[in-house]
Design a protein around this motif. Structure first.
Motif, PDB file in Angstrom:
ATOM      1  N   LEU A 244       0.851  -1.180   0.000  1.00 21.22           N
ATOM      2  CA  LEU A 244       0.000   0.000   0.000  1.00 21.22           C
ATOM      3  C   LEU A 244       0.891   1.235   0.000  1.00 21.22           C
ATOM      4  CD1 LEU A 244      -2.958   1.052   0.272  1.00 21.22           C
ATOM      5  CD2 LEU A 244      -2.503   1.225   2.715  1.00 21.22           C
ATOM      6  N   GLU A 245       0.674   2.104  -0.983  1.00 15.48           N
ATOM      7  CA  GLU A 245       1.404   3.364  -1.057  1.00 15.48           C
ATOM      8  C   GLU A 245       0.432   4.501  -0.798  1.00 15.48           C
ATOM      9  OE1 GLU A 245       3.497   3.976  -4.696  1.00 15.48           O
ATOM     10  OE2 GLU A 245       4.868   2.312  -4.357  1.00 15.48           O
ATOM     11  N   ALA A 246       0.871   5.451  -0.007  1.00 15.14           N
ATOM     12  CA  ALA A 246       0.054   6.631   0.295  1.00 15.14           C
ATOM     13  C   ALA A 246       0.786   7.863  -0.188  1.00 15.14           C
ATOM     14  CB  ALA A 246      -0.210   6.730   1.783  1.00 15.14           C
ATOM     15  N   GLU A 247       0.151   8.585  -1.105  1.00 15.08           N
ATOM     16  CA  GLU A 247       0.697   9.857  -1.553  1.00 15.08           C
ATOM     17  C   GLU A 247       0.024  10.943  -0.727  1.00 15.08           C
ATOM     18  OE1 GLU A 247       1.052  12.685  -5.492  1.00 15.08           O
ATOM     19  OE2 GLU A 247       0.328  10.643  -5.701  1.00 15.08           O
ATOM     20  N   VAL A 248       0.825  11.731  -0.007  1.00 21.20           N
ATOM     21  CA  VAL A 248       0.302  12.682   0.968  1.00 21.20           C
ATOM     22  C   VAL A 248       0.672  14.091   0.542  1.00 21.20           C
ATOM     23  CG1 VAL A 248       0.342  13.344   3.397  1.00 21.20           C
ATOM     24  CG2 VAL A 248       0.617  10.963   2.778  1.00 21.20           C
ATOM     25  N   LEU A 249      -0.302  15.003   0.651  1.00 19.67           N
ATOM     26  CA  LEU A 249      -0.067  16.426   0.463  1.00 19.67           C
ATOM     27  C   LEU A 249      -0.328  17.114   1.799  1.00 19.67           C
ATOM     28  CD1 LEU A 249      -1.826  17.099  -2.959  1.00 19.67           C
ATOM     29  CD2 LEU A 249       0.590  16.784  -2.523  1.00 19.67           C
ATOM     30  N   LEU A 250       0.692  17.773   2.305  1.00 18.19           N
ATOM     31  CA  LEU A 250       0.604  18.446   3.589  1.00 18.19           C
ATOM     32  C   LEU A 250       0.799  19.939   3.341  1.00 18.19           C
ATOM     33  CD1 LEU A 250       1.608  17.189   6.848  1.00 18.19           C
ATOM     34  CD2 LEU A 250       2.872  19.208   6.245  1.00 18.19           C
ATOM     35  N   GLN A 251      -0.151  20.748   3.768  1.00 14.82           N
ATOM     36  CA  GLN A 251      -0.112  22.176   3.456  1.00 14.82           C
ATOM     37  C   GLN A 251       0.102  22.992   4.727  1.00 14.82           C
ATOM     38  OE1 GLN A 251      -3.711  24.172   1.939  1.00 14.82           O
ATOM     39  NE2 GLN A 251      -2.463  24.581   0.147  1.00 14.82           N
TER      40      GLN A 251
END
Length: 170
Positions: A160-167
Motif C-alpha cells: 500500500l502506497e500513500a501519496e500525501v499532500l501536507l499544506q
C-alpha cells in the motif's frame, strides 16, 4: 373666574417648582449614584486581576511546554518534517519512498507551502504515521491522502502506497 385663574397659576407654579427641584437637586444625585455604581463594578473587576494574571501565566507555561514537546529545532520546516517523518516511519515499520521539494504559492500576504511525499506500509501503520505527523509537529494540515494498492508481479507481494499532500500557511 378669579378662582380658576389662581388654580391655573398654582398648577403652573407647582410644575415649575418640581422642575427646578429636579434640576437643582435630584439630577446631580442621580448622576452621582450612576457614577458610584459604575465605579463599584470596576472595583469588583479589578479585584480579580491577580487571579486572571496567574491563570494567564499558567496558560503561557502550558503552551510553552506544548511547543517544547513538539521537538522543533530552528532549522527549516522541510528538514523538521523529513526528520519527524523518518522517526515515525521507523517506529511504525513504514518506509518513505519519495519526498519532493515543497510547492510554494503566494496568497496575498500569506505563503502556502505544500509538501508532497509517498510512504509505504500497511494501512493501520500509515494512518498512525499520518496522525502523529499532523498532531505532533507544527507542519500544518494534511489536505490529501491518495492510497494505492500496488502489486509486485515478480515477487507477488502487494503493498500500500500513500501519496500525501501536507499544506502549511506561513
Amino acid at each position: 373666574m378669579q378662582l380658576d385663574k389662581k388654580n391655573k397659576l398654582l398648577l403652573v407654579g407647582v410644575l415649575l417648582l418640581a422642575f427646578a427641584s429636579y434640576k437643582l437637586a435630584l439630577e446631580k444625585t442621580l448622576m452621582l449614584k450612576n457614577e458610584t455604581q459604575r465605579l463599584t463594578t470596576q472595583v469588583e473587576q479589578f479585584k480579580d486581576v491577580p487571579n486572571k494574571l496567574a491563570m494567564l501565566n499558567q496558560k503561557n507555561d502550558h503552551f510553552d511546554s506544548v511547543l517544547g514537546g513538539m521537538d522543533m529545532v530552528d532549522t527549516s520546516v522541510q528538514n523538521n518534517l523529513l526528520r519527524t517523518l523518518n522517526q515515525e516511519s521507523s517506529r511504525h515499520k513504514v518506509s518513505v519512498i519519495d519526498f519532493n521539494k515543497p510547492h510554494v504559492y503566494q496568497l496575498g500576504d500569506n505563503e502556502l507551502n505544500t509538501y508532497s511525499f509517498k510512504i509505504q506500509g500497511d494501512f493501520v501503520n500509515v494512518l498512525k504515521v499520518l496522525h502523529l505527523l499532523e498532531n505532533k509537529g507544527n507542519f500544518g494540515e494534511i489536505i490529501h491522502v491518495g492510497l494505492e494498492k500496488k502489486k509486485d508481479y515478480r515477487t507477488k507481494v502487494q503493498r500500500l502506497e500513500a501519496e500525501v499532500l501536507l499544506q502549511m500557511v506561513r
